[in-house]
Design a protein around this motif. Structure first.
Motif, PDB file in Angstrom:
ATOM      1  N   ASP A 162      35.513  29.807  38.473  1.00 29.43           N
ATOM      2  CA  ASP A 162      35.046  31.138  38.862  1.00 29.43           C
ATOM      3  C   ASP A 162      33.543  31.332  38.671  1.00 29.43           C
ATOM      4  N   PHE A 163      32.956  30.725  37.653  1.00 28.34           N
ATOM      5  CA  PHE A 163      31.524  30.922  37.416  1.00 28.34           C
ATOM      6  C   PHE A 163      30.646  30.366  38.539  1.00 28.34           C
ATOM      7  N   ALA A 173      30.774  32.779  41.314  1.00 30.56           N
ATOM      8  CA  ALA A 173      30.112  34.021  40.927  1.00 30.56           C
ATOM      9  C   ALA A 173      28.595  33.890  41.051  1.00 30.56           C
ATOM     10  N   ALA A 229      32.237  37.062  37.867  1.00 26.19           N
ATOM     11  CA  ALA A 229      33.254  36.025  37.649  1.00 26.19           C
ATOM     12  C   ALA A 229      34.635  36.646  37.501  1.00 26.19           C
ATOM     13  N   ILE A 230      34.717  37.815  36.874  1.00 24.24           N
ATOM     14  CA  ILE A 230      35.998  38.513  36.762  1.00 24.24           C
ATOM     15  C   ILE A 230      36.510  38.886  38.146  1.00 24.24           C
ATOM     16  N   VAL A 264      35.702  37.421  41.059  1.00 19.39           N
ATOM     17  CA  VAL A 264      36.063  36.179  41.755  1.00 19.39           C
ATOM     18  C   VAL A 264      37.450  35.722  41.321  1.00 19.39           C
ATOM     19  N   HIS A 265      37.717  35.817  40.020  1.00 19.58           N
ATOM     20  CA  HIS A 265      39.016  35.393  39.495  1.00 19.58           C
ATOM     21  C   HIS A 265      40.144  36.266  40.064  1.00 19.58           C
ATOM     22  N   HIS A 272      38.288  35.290  33.387  1.00 18.59           N
ATOM     23  CA  HIS A 272      37.899  34.312  34.398  1.00 18.59           C
ATOM     24  C   HIS A 272      38.175  32.901  33.884  1.00 18.59           C
ATOM     25  N   THR A 291      45.755  39.783  36.277  1.00 13.22           N
ATOM     26  CA  THR A 291      44.490  39.053  36.234  1.00 13.22           C
ATOM     27  C   THR A 291      43.660  39.563  35.060  1.00 13.22           C
ATOM     28  N   ARG A 350      40.669  35.351  43.685  1.00 12.03           N
ATOM     29  CA  ARG A 350      41.304  34.038  43.776  1.00 12.03           C
ATOM     30  C   ARG A 350      42.795  34.134  43.429  1.00 12.03           C
ATOM     31  N   ARG A 351      43.116  34.887  42.378  1.00  7.45           N
ATOM     32  CA  ARG A 351      44.513  35.049  41.971  1.00  7.45           C
ATOM     33  C   ARG A 351      45.335  35.752  43.057  1.00  7.45           C
TER      34      ARG A 351
END
Length: 204
Positions: A143-144, A147, A2-3, A5-6, A138, A135, A9-10
């Motif tokens: 994000d979860f 993930a 999830a971290i 993915v975040h 998450h 960043t 995404r950012r």
């Protein structure tokens, strides 16, 4: 995951973009998965050949062992027009290589936490319209789910987390190796219901 993915995404990374990831530790490995999932081409940089092999298994387009060539030369060799640089190592040489290679208008995402206060070319960034994106952690709602979806795209994650340790191994087997810079595996799993280390079961 999830971290990772975040962070991706950012960054705004999208299909058809080119990305560089410096550092294939726990977060860097998952950023590789998340970046590849966008449809971007991904160049991964690390000192450890085994971690570069892992990056290839995770879908990286190309790799570079730090010291074998400059990041700029490798990017030119591949014909990449890099949109996003993820600096995940948290090392001064890793950050310096990104600063030297980043072209006008690109995005830099400093995921790894630098020790001390590095000297940064702020005037250069302003004139070249660079984007620096922070960043951390998450956002659960967005994000979860992604993930979990990405974790489901592989049947086996043993190349990242082959062993589960008991709770008594949290400090000696999981945390202390990270502090020493000598982790035995990318991610350490803790199973509080076991008494001795066991092979991790990643079956669904």
């Amino acid at each position: 995951m999830a971290i990772a993915v975040h962070a991706v995404r950012r960054s705004g990374l999208a299909a058809g973009d080119d990305a560089v990831i410096v550092g294939v530790g726990g977060i860097g490995a998952f950023i590789t998965v998340a970046a590849v999932a966008t449809g971007a081409r991904v160049l991964v940089v690390d000192l450890n050949p085994e971690r570069l092999e892992l990056a290839t298994a995770l879908g990286a387009t190309a790799t570079l062992r730090s010291g074998d060539a400059t990041l700029t030369d490798r990017i030119d060799e591949l014909g990449f027009d890099v949109d996003v640089f993820f600096e995940v190592s948290g090392s001064r040489p890793g950050l310096q290589s990104v600063l030297e290679a980043a072209p006008r208008g690109s995005t830099i995402v400093p995921v790894g936490i630098q020790r001390g206060e590095p000297e940064l070319p702020l005037g250069h960034w302003t004139l070249d319209e660079m984007k620096v994106v922070g960043t951390v952690a998450h956002v659960f709602a967005t994000d979860f789910p992604e993930a979990v979806r990405l974790l489901g795209t592989r049947d086996d994650w043993s190349d990242i987390a082959p062993t589960a340790y008991p709770l008594s191994g949290l400090l000696p087997d999981a945390l202390q190796p990270l502090l020493d810079g000598s982790p035995a595996q990318i991610k350490a799993l803790i199973d509080p219901w076991i008494e001795a280390p066991r092979p991790a079961d990643h079956s669904r």
